[in-house]
Design a protein around this motif. Structure first.
Motif, PDB file in Angstrom:
ATOM      1  N   ILE A   1       0.864  -1.177   0.000  1.00 40.24           N
ATOM      2  CA  ILE A   1       0.000   0.000   0.000  1.00 40.24           C
ATOM      3  C   ILE A   1       0.899   1.225   0.000  1.00 40.24           C
ATOM      4  N   HIS A   2       0.611   2.197  -0.836  1.00 40.65           N
ATOM      5  CA  HIS A   2       1.485   3.359  -0.994  1.00 40.65           C
ATOM      6  C   HIS A   2       1.477   4.210   0.270  1.00 40.65           C
ATOM      7  N   MET A   3       2.548   4.075   1.060  1.00 42.28           N
ATOM      8  CA  MET A   3       2.680   4.815   2.316  1.00 42.28           C
ATOM      9  C   MET A   3       4.148   5.154   2.553  1.00 42.28           C
ATOM     10  N   PRO A   4       4.426   6.251   3.263  1.00 41.41           N
ATOM     11  CA  PRO A   4       5.813   6.564   3.611  1.00 41.41           C
ATOM     12  C   PRO A   4       6.363   5.608   4.658  1.00 41.41           C
ATOM     13  N   LYS A   5       7.663   5.607   4.799  1.00 40.46           N
ATOM     14  CA  LYS A   5       8.359   4.687   5.707  1.00 40.46           C
ATOM     15  C   LYS A   5       7.844   4.764   7.142  1.00 40.46           C
ATOM     16  N   ALA A   6       7.575   5.963   7.618  1.00 41.57           N
ATOM     17  CA  ALA A   6       7.173   6.137   9.023  1.00 41.57           C
ATOM     18  C   ALA A   6       5.763   5.651   9.320  1.00 41.57           C
ATOM     19  N   PHE A   7       4.981   5.347   8.278  1.00 43.29           N
ATOM     20  CA  PHE A   7       3.575   5.032   8.484  1.00 43.29           C
ATOM     21  C   PHE A   7       3.247   3.548   8.450  1.00 43.29           C
ATOM     22  N   THR A   8       4.003   2.744   7.711  1.00 42.83           N
ATOM     23  CA  THR A   8       3.598   1.354   7.521  1.00 42.83           C
ATOM     24  C   THR A   8       3.663   0.528   8.809  1.00 42.83           C
ATOM     25  N   GLY A   9       4.651   0.787   9.654  1.00 47.46           N
ATOM     26  CA  GLY A   9       4.744   0.073  10.926  1.00 47.46           C
ATOM     27  C   GLY A   9       3.558   0.361  11.825  1.00 47.46           C
ATOM     28  N   PRO A  10       3.271   1.650  12.112  1.00 51.13           N
ATOM     29  CA  PRO A  10       2.095   1.972  12.932  1.00 51.13           C
ATOM     30  C   PRO A  10       0.789   1.483  12.310  1.00 51.13           C
ATOM     31  N   TYR A  11       0.717   1.503  10.990  1.00 53.69           N
ATOM     32  CA  TYR A  11      -0.500   1.021  10.333  1.00 53.69           C
ATOM     33  C   TYR A  11      -0.679  -0.477  10.556  1.00 53.69           C
ATOM     34  N   ALA A  12       0.408  -1.239  10.413  1.00 50.73           N
ATOM     35  CA  ALA A  12       0.334  -2.681  10.669  1.00 50.73           C
ATOM     36  C   ALA A  12      -0.077  -2.953  12.114  1.00 50.73           C
ATOM     37  N   ASP A  13       0.472  -2.195  13.052  1.00 51.69           N
ATOM     38  CA  ASP A  13       0.112  -2.366  14.465  1.00 51.69           C
ATOM     39  C   ASP A  13      -1.366  -2.063  14.689  1.00 51.69           C
ATOM     40  N   ARG A  14      -1.864  -1.036  14.013  1.00 51.61           N
ATOM     41  CA  ARG A  14      -3.278  -0.658  14.156  1.00 51.61           C
ATOM     42  C   ARG A  14      -4.180  -1.774  13.639  1.00 51.61           C
ATOM     43  N   LEU A  15      -3.841  -2.326  12.480  1.00 51.12           N
ATOM     44  CA  LEU A  15      -4.623  -3.429  11.928  1.00 51.12           C
ATOM     45  C   LEU A  15      -4.572  -4.648  12.846  1.00 51.12           C
ATOM     46  N   ASN A  16      -3.397  -4.925  13.371  1.00 49.46           N
ATOM     47  CA  ASN A  16      -3.224  -6.097  14.225  1.00 49.46           C
ATOM     48  C   ASN A  16      -4.109  -6.014  15.471  1.00 49.46           C
ATOM     49  N   ALA A  17      -4.302  -4.802  15.979  1.00 49.74           N
ATOM     50  CA  ALA A  17      -5.126  -4.615  17.175  1.00 49.74           C
ATOM     51  C   ALA A  17      -6.614  -4.698  16.876  1.00 49.74           C
ATOM     52  N   ARG A  18      -6.979  -4.595  15.586  1.00 47.84           N
ATOM     53  CA  ARG A  18      -8.388  -4.516  15.231  1.00 47.84           C
ATOM     54  C   ARG A  18      -8.894  -5.718  14.438  1.00 47.84           C
ATOM     55  N   CYS A  19      -8.011  -6.586  14.011  1.00 46.16           N
ATOM     56  CA  CYS A  19      -8.416  -7.721  13.184  1.00 46.16           C
ATOM     57  C   CYS A  19      -7.991  -9.033  13.841  1.00 46.16           C
ATOM     58  N   SER A  20      -8.615 -10.126  13.429  1.00 45.64           N
ATOM     59  CA  SER A  20      -8.337 -11.419  14.060  1.00 45.64           C
ATOM     60  C   SER A  20      -7.035 -12.047  13.578  1.00 45.64           C
ATOM     61  N   LEU A  21      -6.617 -11.735  12.356  1.00 45.20           N
ATOM     62  CA  LEU A  21      -5.369 -12.283  11.840  1.00 45.20           C
ATOM     63  C   LEU A  21      -4.169 -11.612  12.493  1.00 45.20           C
ATOM     64  N   SER A  22      -3.009 -12.273  12.428  1.00 42.61           N
ATOM     65  CA  SER A  22      -1.755 -11.683  12.908  1.00 42.61           C
ATOM     66  C   SER A  22      -1.202 -10.791  11.806  1.00 42.61           C
ATOM     67  N   ILE A  23      -0.969  -9.518  12.110  1.00 44.69           N
ATOM     68  CA  ILE A  23      -0.557  -8.537  11.100  1.00 44.69           C
ATOM     69  C   ILE A  23       0.665  -7.771  11.592  1.00 44.69           C
ATOM     70  N   ARG A  24       1.676  -7.640  10.733  1.00 43.65           N
ATOM     71  CA  ARG A  24       2.863  -6.869  11.090  1.00 43.65           C
ATOM     72  C   ARG A  24       3.549  -6.353   9.842  1.00 43.65           C
ATOM     73  N   GLU A  25       4.448  -5.384  10.048  1.00 45.36           N
ATOM     74  CA  GLU A  25       5.248  -4.875   8.948  1.00 45.36           C
ATOM     75  C   GLU A  25       6.258  -5.941   8.530  1.00 45.36           C
ATOM     76  N   ALA A  26       6.403  -6.152   7.246  1.00 38.79           N
ATOM     77  CA  ALA A  26       7.318  -7.171   6.733  1.00 38.79           C
ATOM     78  C   ALA A  26       8.769  -6.738   6.888  1.00 38.79           C
ATOM     79  N   ALA A  27       9.640  -7.729   7.014  1.00 32.53           N
ATOM     80  CA  ALA A  27      11.087  -7.494   7.090  1.00 32.53           C
ATOM     81  C   ALA A  27      11.796  -8.549   6.255  1.00 32.53           C
ATOM     82  N   ASP A  28      13.008  -8.245   5.826  1.00 32.31           N
ATOM     83  CA  ASP A  28      13.787  -9.201   5.037  1.00 32.31           C
ATOM     84  C   ASP A  28      13.863 -10.552   5.729  1.00 32.31           C
TER      85      ASP A  28
END
Length: 357
Positions: A202-229
């Motif tokens: 999803i088109h987002m700046p570097k500072a936003f994708t981590g907090p966005y993943a955390d927000r989704l993780n707190a609100r959805c049943s699946l495990s969600i996080r920012e990807a890493a190598d």
């Protein structure tokens, strides 16, 4: 933005910083077909002028005295829904406030990145003009966009998956403008026991994708996080491609694995992170055994990836026009002949959730 034969886009600027008011006004005043109809220095004045002037678009700062930007936004959406572009800081707190604003009805956001640096000024000017252009063709909000919890589906409503006879082991999702709210709607409707791995660009700046993943993780049943190598794409997990880089999926033994790279290595991709790059590499790594999904967004990022996926025998799904904030990315796939299924936003998560069940 409007063509020369059309009326100008009427913009209201709301910001407590005189520097930012001047900066935004300076950029937009030089843009063709844009008219600055008013300026407000805080949220209270912003609401008053929004209701009185009825602008086509409002640029809204988040942090302001008397009434903050989110509270002002909510009042405007309740009384007179208007396209609003939030002006956000590139910080974790700025990201959290931005996502709250998007859920409250803001169309999009622009990063507040203005300093004495010519590069920073140029980046801000380019992003502001681009976001205003995109917002000008977006759907006018009808009401605040709060996310509902998944409704209970009665057995009679449940139909077999449209992809029941197709081999699908993974899901790749792409989105842009309107995507943060749309993706939460989709992911929130996928059950916790979903057996396939999901990767999102999803088109987002570097500072936003981590907090966005955390927000989704707190609100959805699946495990969600920012990807890493090196992350393995696993069933029941959602990986969000990090901002500021491109993300590829490669095969490593029996696993599909995340590989990120600097944008300089892939200058052909305008949008960051690239949906085309993610879906193309993921379709190769999975040998076409995947579902590609394109949600709301400006432009045509994802079209080449979906074409590649179709060539590998994969299946595709896109959001319909009626529920898209901006129909650009889904429309490109439909007109390009690579959309197997077109669904309204509220049905997409349910449809994905039925795969493999």
């Amino acid at each position: 933005m409007p063509t020369p034969r059309e009326s100008k886009l009427r913009v209201l600027i709301v910001d407590d910083s005189s520097f930012m008011r001047m900066a935004i006004r300076g950029v937009l005043s030089r843009a063709p077909n844009v008219e600055i109809v008013g300026i407000a220095s805080d949220g209270v004045e912003g609401v008053e002028k929004a209701l009185a002037l009825k602008p086509d678009l409002i640029t809204m700062d988040v942090e302001m005295p008397r009434l903050d930007g989110i509270s002002a936004l909510k009042q405007i959406m309740a009384k007179q829904p208007t396209r609003v572009l939030m002006v956000s800081t590139l910080t974790c707190e700025g990201a959290k406030a931005t996502f709250e604003a998007l859920e409250a009805g803001a169309v999009d956001y622009v990063s507040k990145n203005v300093s004495d640096s010519k590069d920073a000024q140029s980046t801000f000017q380019g992003e502001l003009l681009s976001k205003v252009r995109e917002a000008s063709v977006s759907a006018v909000p009808k009401k605040a966009l709060g996310i509902e919890r998944p409704r209970i589906v009665r057995p009679a409503e449940v139909r077999p998956s449209r992809f029941a006879h197709r081999k699908i082991g993974f899901v790749g999702i792409g989105a842009s403008t309107g995507g943060p709210v749309a993706l939460q709607e989709v992911i929130s409707r996928i059950p916790v026991n979903f057996p396939h791995g999901i990767v999102v660009a999803i088109h987002m700046p570097k500072a936003f994708t981590g907090p966005y993943a955390d927000r989704l993780n707190a609100r959805c049943s699946l495990s969600i996080r920012e990807a890493a190598d090196g992350d393995i794409v696993r069933g029941g997990e959602v990986l969000i491609a990090p901002g500021g880089r491109h993300t590829a999926i490669v095969r490593q033994g029996n696993n599909l694995v995340v590989r990120t790279s600097p944008t300089t290595e892939h200058p052909q991709y305008i949008y960051i992170p690239s949906v085309d790059h993610l879906i193309t590499t993921m379709s190769e790594a999975s040998n076409g055994a995947m579902l590609g999904v394109i949600l709301t967004g400006m432009g045509n990022d994802g079209l080449k990836g979906m074409k590649h996926l179709k060539g590998k025998g994969g299946v595709t799904l896109v959001q319909n026009e009626e529920t898209s904030t901006i129909y650009g990315m889904p429309r490109a796939c439909i007109e390009g002949g690579v959309a197997d299924v077109v669904l309204p936003l509220e049905q997409i998560g349910f449809e994905i959730g039925k795969i493999g069940s």
